[in-house]
Design an enzyme around this catalytic site. Structure first.
Site, mmCIF file in Angstrom:
data_model
loop_
_atom_site.group_PDB
_atom_site.id
_atom_site.type_symbol
_atom_site.label_atom_id
_atom_site.label_comp_id
_atom_site.label_asym_id
_atom_site.label_seq_id
_atom_site.Cartn_x
_atom_site.Cartn_y
_atom_site.Cartn_z
ATOM 1 N N SER A 15 20.283 -2.564 -2.322
ATOM 2 C CA SER A 15 21.253 -1.588 -1.471
ATOM 3 C C SER A 15 21.063 -0.439 -1.480
ATOM 4 C CB SER A 15 22.704 -1.970 -1.276
ATOM 5 O OG SER A 15 23.212 -1.345 -2.545
ATOM 6 N N ASN A 16 20.766 0.383 -2.869
ATOM 7 C CA ASN A 16 19.902 1.829 -3.023
ATOM 8 C C ASN A 16 18.907 2.083 -2.226
ATOM 9 O OD1 ASN A 16 22.246 3.600 -4.300
ATOM 10 N ND2 ASN A 16 22.366 1.628 -5.586
ATOM 11 N N ASN A 107 17.234 8.376 -12.235
ATOM 12 C CA ASN A 107 18.106 6.773 -11.967
ATOM 13 C C ASN A 107 19.589 7.189 -11.437
ATOM 14 O OD1 ASN A 107 18.590 4.155 -12.837
ATOM 15 N ND2 ASN A 107 19.849 4.963 -14.462
ATOM 16 N N HIS A 109 23.400 5.929 -12.068
ATOM 17 C CA HIS A 109 24.046 5.086 -12.886
ATOM 18 C C HIS A 109 25.476 5.230 -12.104
ATOM 19 C CE1 HIS A 109 25.585 3.153 -16.596
ATOM 20 N NE2 HIS A 109 26.564 3.987 -16.553
ATOM 21 N N SER A 141 26.388 8.882 -10.938
ATOM 22 C CA SER A 141 25.825 9.866 -11.592
ATOM 23 C C SER A 141 24.186 9.883 -11.190
ATOM 24 C CB SER A 141 25.810 10.312 -13.130
ATOM 25 O OG SER A 141 27.162 9.985 -13.488
ATOM 26 N N ASP A 150 20.000 5.593 -19.794
ATOM 27 C CA ASP A 150 21.256 6.454 -19.075
ATOM 28 C C ASP A 150 21.305 7.963 -19.853
ATOM 29 O OD1 ASP A 150 21.598 4.319 -17.341
ATOM 30 O OD2 ASP A 150 23.028 3.369 -18.998
HETATM 31 C C1 GRF Z 1 23.950 0.192 -8.568
HETATM 32 O O1 GRF Z 1 25.373 -0.009 -8.914
HETATM 33 C C2 GRF Z 1 23.350 1.045 -9.452
HETATM 34 O O2 GRF Z 1 23.896 2.318 -9.542
HETATM 35 C C3 GRF Z 1 22.861 0.530 -10.624
HETATM 36 O O3 GRF Z 1 22.646 -0.955 -10.184
HETATM 37 C C4 GRF Z 1 23.225 -1.190 -8.864
HETATM 38 C C5 GRF Z 1 21.935 -1.523 -7.967
HETATM 39 O O4 GRF Z 1 22.683 -1.840 -6.771
HETATM 40 N N1 GRF Z 1 22.003 1.262 -11.469
HETATM 41 P P1 GRF Z 1 21.611 -2.175 -5.632
HETATM 42 O O5 GRF Z 1 20.735 -3.395 -6.088
HETATM 43 O O6 GRF Z 1 21.172 -0.850 -5.222
HETATM 44 O O7 GRF Z 1 22.643 -2.846 -4.339
#
Ligand code: GRF
Length: 240
Positions: A15-16, A107, A109, A141, A150
């Site tokens: 989703s990111n 990254n 986090h 973060s 991290d």
């Molecule tokens: C997110 O919560 C991010 O902070 C962490 O992993 C998760 C990834 O979610 N590193 P998505 O695959 O982007 O939905």
């Protein structure tokens, strides 16, 4: 304008990744980078399906899930990758790659580092630890990547309230909402060269002079939150 060639590494749903792709599309001609590659250690990652739907090349990296997968460093070289965004990537970056991409790998986090980070702190474990600790704020973060989990220099953090009735799911959803707004803006700012890692290991940035933003107000809708971030960072609103 020459745009920065960005790779996104993801092990999960992505989703990111989607938020980054969508934000760069919304910026249009004003964007400073393009996602040219999505790489995953998991052949079944939702992120690879999202890449395919977006017309972005996806590759599977060598891992216990994919013994025939490709090597990270070679993949980056083959695609001329200049900036890497980890988005839910569950493996440690090999030290030679982390060193080669010093200051060019980010990254996200889902907690306020340096707390609630490090080996074993991922996914719901992070949010459970936050709730156990009884802290008033969590939140995303964004940091530069180094050879430890991290650990690299923090670029931007957005505190998100922890509410009394929260469980790990409600807290994760609130933090994820903030991630989707914050991460794409940081990625574009780094792609623009407006944020960089100094030789002394500290972040040099006109955009994020104080990494910790004022707390997010979850009652606002996404558009209002996006506007508040853009105003704070002095960024051009996409529609103007
Ligand atoms: C997110 O919560 C991010 O902070 C962490 O992993 C998760 C990834 O979610 N590193 P998505 O695959 O982007 O939905």
């Amino acid at each position: 304008m020459t745009r920065t060639r960005i790779a996104v590494l993801a092990s999960g749903g992505g989703s990111n990744l989607q938020a980054i792709v969508d934000h760069l599309a919304t910026l249009g001609e004003h964007r400073h980078g393009d996602v040219v590659l999505v790489a995953s250690n998991r052949p079944d990652a939702g992120a690879l399906a999202r890449a395919e739907r977006a017309g972005i090349e996806g590759v599977v990296l060598r891992s216990p899930h994919a013994p025939d997968g490709l090597e990270l460093g070679a993949v980056f070289a083959a695609h001329g990758v200049a900036l890497v965004a980890l988005a839910g990537y569950m493996r440690l970056i090999p030290p030679d790659v982390a060193i080669a991409y010093r200051g060019r790998m980010l990254n996200m986090h889902p907690a306020l580092l340096p707390d609630f980070g490090g080996p074993g702190m991922y996914g719901s474990r992070v949010h459970r630890a936050v709730l156990r600790a009884g802290v008033a704020f969590s939140g995303p973060s964004v940091h530069f990547v180094d050879e430890e989990y991290d650990h690299g220099a923090v670029i931007a953090q957005w505190p998100v309230p922890v509410l009394p009735q929260d469980d790990e799911h409600s807290l994760a959803a609130r933090v994820l909402r903030a991630e989707h707004l914050l991460y794409p803006r940081v990625v574009d700012a780094v792609a623009a060269g407006e944020v960089r890692l100094g030789d002394d290991g500290r972040v040099v940035s006109a955009r994020f002079p104080q990494p910790r933003l004022p707390a997010m107000n979850p009652a606002l809708d996404d558009e209002a939150l996006a506007r508040s971030l853009d105003a704070r960072f002095g960024l051009r609103a996409p529609s103007t």
